[in-house]
Design an enzyme around this catalytic site. Structure first.
Site, PDB file in Angstrom:
ATOM      1  N   GLY A 205     -30.628 -15.883  37.837  1.00  0.00           N
ATOM      2  CA  GLY A 205     -31.659 -14.857  37.912  1.00  0.00           C
ATOM      3  C   GLY A 205     -33.055 -15.427  38.029  1.00  0.00           C
ATOM      4  O   GLY A 205     -33.276 -16.520  38.556  1.00  0.00           O
ATOM      5  N   LEU A 231     -24.529 -11.712  41.803  1.00  0.00           N
ATOM      6  CA  LEU A 231     -25.767 -12.475  41.812  1.00  0.00           C
ATOM      7  C   LEU A 231     -25.539 -13.924  41.382  1.00  0.00           C
ATOM      8  O   LEU A 231     -25.032 -14.180  40.293  1.00  0.00           O
ATOM      9  CB  LEU A 231     -26.797 -11.812  40.886  1.00  0.00           C
ATOM     10  CG  LEU A 231     -28.152 -12.514  40.771  1.00  0.00           C
ATOM     11  CD1 LEU A 231     -28.866 -12.518  42.116  1.00  0.00           C
ATOM     12  CD2 LEU A 231     -29.007 -11.855  39.702  1.00  0.00           C
ATOM     13  N   ASP A 232     -25.927 -14.863  42.283  1.00  0.00           N
ATOM     14  CA  ASP A 232     -25.864 -16.296  41.996  1.00  0.00           C
ATOM     15  C   ASP A 232     -24.463 -16.771  41.617  1.00  0.00           C
ATOM     16  O   ASP A 232     -24.296 -17.724  40.853  1.00  0.00           O
ATOM     17  CB  ASP A 232     -26.854 -16.668  40.884  1.00  0.00           C
ATOM     18  CG  ASP A 232     -28.303 -16.377  41.257  1.00  0.00           C
ATOM     19  OD1 ASP A 232     -28.607 -16.392  42.454  1.00  0.00           O
ATOM     20  OD2 ASP A 232     -29.106 -16.121  40.352  1.00  0.00           O
ATOM     21  N   GLU A 233     -23.436 -16.120  42.162  1.00  0.00           N
ATOM     22  CA  GLU A 233     -22.051 -16.463  41.827  1.00  0.00           C
ATOM     23  C   GLU A 233     -21.262 -16.965  43.036  1.00  0.00           C
ATOM     24  O   GLU A 233     -20.083 -17.276  42.913  1.00  0.00           O
ATOM     25  CB  GLU A 233     -21.333 -15.243  41.234  1.00  0.00           C
ATOM     26  CG  GLU A 233     -21.854 -14.785  39.871  1.00  0.00           C
ATOM     27  CD  GLU A 233     -21.260 -15.582  38.732  1.00  0.00           C
ATOM     28  OE1 GLU A 233     -20.403 -16.444  38.994  1.00  0.00           O
ATOM     29  OE2 GLU A 233     -21.671 -15.353  37.584  1.00  0.00           O
TER      30      GLU A 233
END
Length: 288
Positions: A205, A231-233
């Protein structure tokens, strides 16, 4: 960047994945040999976790492309393969998305112009107008597409229009500080690379350097990954780190981190453009 017309039409790169079983390498090499192919580079990996086999082959051959593709299609059916055949070194048509931070865009544009990064930067899209002069300097068309909560759907529709109009193959989020919708991520699956200014999966994040500073980390890093709806995965392509200590303030971490970010992103973009990255579920296989 070398124009496509300068490429050797007989030098090809083949990538494939399929359920692992005996005889795959022999079958691929045999088919290429039947077409007069000379293998110049070959890498393969069998993943015991997924049960899948991955292969990347560069080959020179004078065989007509349509004949080779037809025979590869038959081979793919036999082994349940997903495969791709392309010209080795062909610049991949790439759209870069940015917000207000310039270092990643500048690095990619410089490498494309001066270091042979095999991409063709066909557009810069930004939710701000700040980096237009940089795009102009590199002679890349700039598109200002503002994004608010009320205009997000329209902005993503405009992005998809540009992807279609410009025949874009790769989208790079070069510190584009907006979250893409799940629908957009699905439509561009495997075609969007993001640089996250943290060594994922830590410090996801916003404000990751501030988070890292609060935890007193001794290493900071950056992660280039494919974008998914989580998100960001997304599957990680490349990561890099820099050693730090207690004397580094947040602003020092940011300055050091920007160098790490551009290095990791440039490698990920290069490997993708050279067809060295194959998806293996939530992971990647990278043939460097």
């Amino acid at each position: 960047m070398s124009p496509t017309s300068d490429l050797d039409p007989s030098h090809l790169v083949l990538t494939l994945s399929c359920p692992d079983r005996p005889g795959i390498v022999a079958a691929v090499a045999g088919l290429l040999a039947e077409h007069g192919g000379n293998i110049t580079e070959s890498q393969q990996f069998g993943d015991p976790l997924s049960g899948l086999f991955f292969m990347r082959v560069q080959v020179t051959t004078q065989a007509p492309a349509d004949v080779l593709r037809a025979d590869l299609t038959a081979l793919a059916h036999r082994f349940e393969m997903s495969w791709q055949l392309d010209l080795a070194g062909r610049p991949v048509r790439t759209l870069v998305m940015v917000s207000t931070t310039a270092h990643c865009l500048n690095d990619l544009a410089f490498r494309q112009r001066s270091e042979g990064l095999p991409v063709d930067l066909v557009a810069v899209v930004s939710n701000h107008d700040l980096l237009r002069p940089m795009a102009d300097f590199y002679d890349i068309p700039f598109h200002h597409v503002p994004v608010t909560s009320a205009t997000k759907a329209a902005a993503e529709a405009r992005l998809l229009e540009l992807v279609e109009e410009l025949d874009v193959e790769l989208v790079v989020l070069a510190r584009y500080m907006q979250i893409l919708s799940d629908d957009l991520c699905r439509r561009l699956q495997g075609r969007v690379i993001n640089i996250h200014h943290s060594f994922l999966p830590s410090f996801k994040g916003a404000r990751p350097y501030a988070q890292a500073h609060e935890r007193g980390v001794k290493l900071i890093g950056a992660t280039a990954h494919y974008v998914t709806g989580d998100l960001d995965e997304g599957p990680i392509i490349e990561q890099d780190v820099e050693r730090v200590d207690h004397t580094h303030a947040v602003e020092h971490l940011v300055a050091l981190g920007q160098d790490v970010e551009r290095r990791a992103l440039a490698r990920a973009v290069r490997w993708h453009a050279e067809h060295r990255v194959l998806l293996d579920g939530t992971r990647t296989i990278v043939f460097r």
